[in-house]
Design an enzyme around this catalytic site. Structure first.
Site, PDB file in Angstrom:
ATOM      1  N   ASP A 232      30.943 -48.780  19.295  1.00  0.00           N
ATOM      2  CA  ASP A 232      31.090 -50.228  19.205  1.00  0.00           C
ATOM      3  C   ASP A 232      31.522 -50.641  17.805  1.00  0.00           C
ATOM      4  OD1 ASP A 232      30.881 -52.408  20.824  1.00  0.00           O
ATOM      5  OD2 ASP A 232      28.750 -52.144  21.216  1.00  0.00           O
ATOM      6  N   HIS A 336      39.621 -53.044  28.492  1.00  0.00           N
ATOM      7  CA  HIS A 336      38.999 -53.998  27.578  1.00  0.00           C
ATOM      8  C   HIS A 336      39.722 -54.089  26.245  1.00  0.00           C
ATOM      9  CE1 HIS A 336      35.793 -56.434  25.891  1.00  0.00           C
ATOM     10  NE2 HIS A 336      35.775 -55.626  24.848  1.00  0.00           N
TER      11      HIS A 336
END
Length: 428
Positions: A232, A336
């Protein structure tokens, strides 16, 4: 329980979602799940792990600062002049009380970030004694209602308008919005919770807590993995080293108007920011049941090292034009990272600095877990909102997340020594 339904209509089955060149709907349902690298320094007041990060400065700490391992996010509602929260009083009688609260909070935060107990007349319980600063940061923001209650409606920035409704949002009003925002983060969990409890205690009679959300990340070096197993923060901007990116995170401009960046920025906001907070629950039981290949296709990156599916290492730029011999994009049209990239959103940029949360099990036995999405930007109208609109139109992760809470706050510039956050606004 099968994949979630929204508004009475069932989602397409897995075969439809995962076929034909990529998943047809996995996404932050509409907020970027990639958050800041837990060990990327950004603030010019940065400290080594466990050290002190100064509260005072041109912008508030906790925006460009590296992400600490423990955080509490909270919203409070100001009391009306008679002391009853929720009356919606806007006559201006609450301005003095709001100023007194932010003055008290700023003084306490400055002491606690130095590892000192707050000067509160001996009421401190000593929870954090001996723990040191623990890289504590305390950041304050103002919601739309703050300006009404403080009699400053005319000073509310245009960019602080309510966020639009996004498809598939399932927002809980009790865990959304708020007049005041507090972000407390530290490398020591006791230091973090002590700071939050201190601020709540100091607010008694002036404001009541609306909601609290608590999160965590790993304390080891390297890019953080979220609860979906993905690295992330790989593509986050680097505002500390790139002035152009810094201008997309911190508000800049000149003038004395009440508009947003570039349209006459008031002095109290110059060097400030806007923050979007979203609680995004991950449907982990369904996500974990997908084949690893499908999870990678949904995101557009490899699980093992975070590299884009077009090859290279974690920091290698994704080649969004690459295609297989049959013409199908290597990074799916609904992946994404494609839909969230600045290239797909006219350069829209946010600094995503969130934390994971795990709050046990829901009544149906599924995990109450996910991401506390915290995104900083100079203007949500050119940052979060256009990106979220694009993600809402087909991000491959949307099928496996639920947006349960949402809030937008304007974050004043930092306070100099002897000042408090928001002073230039409240004493203008």
């Amino acid at each position: 329980m099968g994949p979630r339904e929204t508004g009475g209509r069932s989602r397409p089955g897995r075969r439809a979602v995962l076929g034909a060149g990529g998943l047809a709907a996995l996404a932050v349902g509409t907020a970027v799940l990639t958050t800041a690298d837990a060990r990327t320094p950004g603030d010019d007041r940065e400290a080594a792990e466990g050290g002190a990060i100064a509260f005072h400065g041109p912008h508030q700490a906790g925006i460009l600062t590296r992400r600490q391992s423990h955080a509490h996010l909270a919203a409070l509602d100001l009391a009306d002049p008679a002391g009853a929260p929720g009356s919606g009083a806007g006559s201006g009688a609450g301005r003095a009380g709001a100023a007194a609260l932010l003055r008290t909070w700023s003084a306490a935060a400055a002491r606690m970030t130095r590892g000192e107990p707050p000067a509160d007349g001996g009421a401190d319980t000593g929870v954090a004694l001996g723990a040191g600063p623990a890289a504590l940061t305390v950041t304050f923001g103002l919601g739309p209602g703050f300006f009404d209650r403080a009699g400053l409606t005319a000073a509310r920035p245009e960019a602080l308008a309510p966020l639009p409704a996004f498809p598939d949002d399932a927002l809980d009003p009790a865990r959304s919005g708020g007049d005041l925002f507090v972000q407390v983060a530290a490398d020591d969990p006791l230091v973090a919770v002590h700071a939050l409890r201190t601020l709540q205690r100091l607010a008694r009679g002036a404001a009541s807590t609306r909601w609290v959300m608590s999160g965590f990340t790993r304390s080891a070096g390297g890019t953080h993995r979220n609860l979906m197993g993905q690295l992330d923060g790989t593509a986050n901007p680097a505002p500390a080293t790139d002035p152009a990116q810094r201008a997309r995170i911190l508000v800049t401009g000149s003038g004395s108007g009440s508009g947003s960046a570039g349209s006459g920025v008031p002095g109290w906001l110059e060097g400030g920011s806007y923050v979007v907070v979203r609680r995004i629950r991950m449907l982990l039981d369904h996500w974990e049941g997908l084949p690893a290949q499908h999870r990678e296709q949904a995101v557009g990156r490899r699980v093992a090292d975070g590299a884009p599916l077009t090859g290279g290492a974690e920091r290698t730029p994704a080649d969004l034009d690459a295609a297989r011999p049959d013409g199908v994009p290597v990074i799916a049209a609904n992946a994404h990272i494609r839909l969230a990239s600045p290239r797909s959103n006219a350069g829209a940029t946010m600094l995503r600095r969130g934390w994971s949360y795990y709050d046990g099990l829901r009544p149906d036995g599924t995990p109450d877990a996910g991401l506390l999405f915290v995104a900083w930007q100079a203007d949500p109208r050119t940052g979060f909102i256009p990106v979220q609109h694009r993600l809402a139109r087909g991000d491959a992760l949307a099928r496996y997340v639920v947006h349960e809470a949402s809030a937008l706050f304007v974050v004043p510039r930092g306070a100099a020594e002897g000042e408090y956050v928001g002073q230039a606004l409240l004493e203008a």
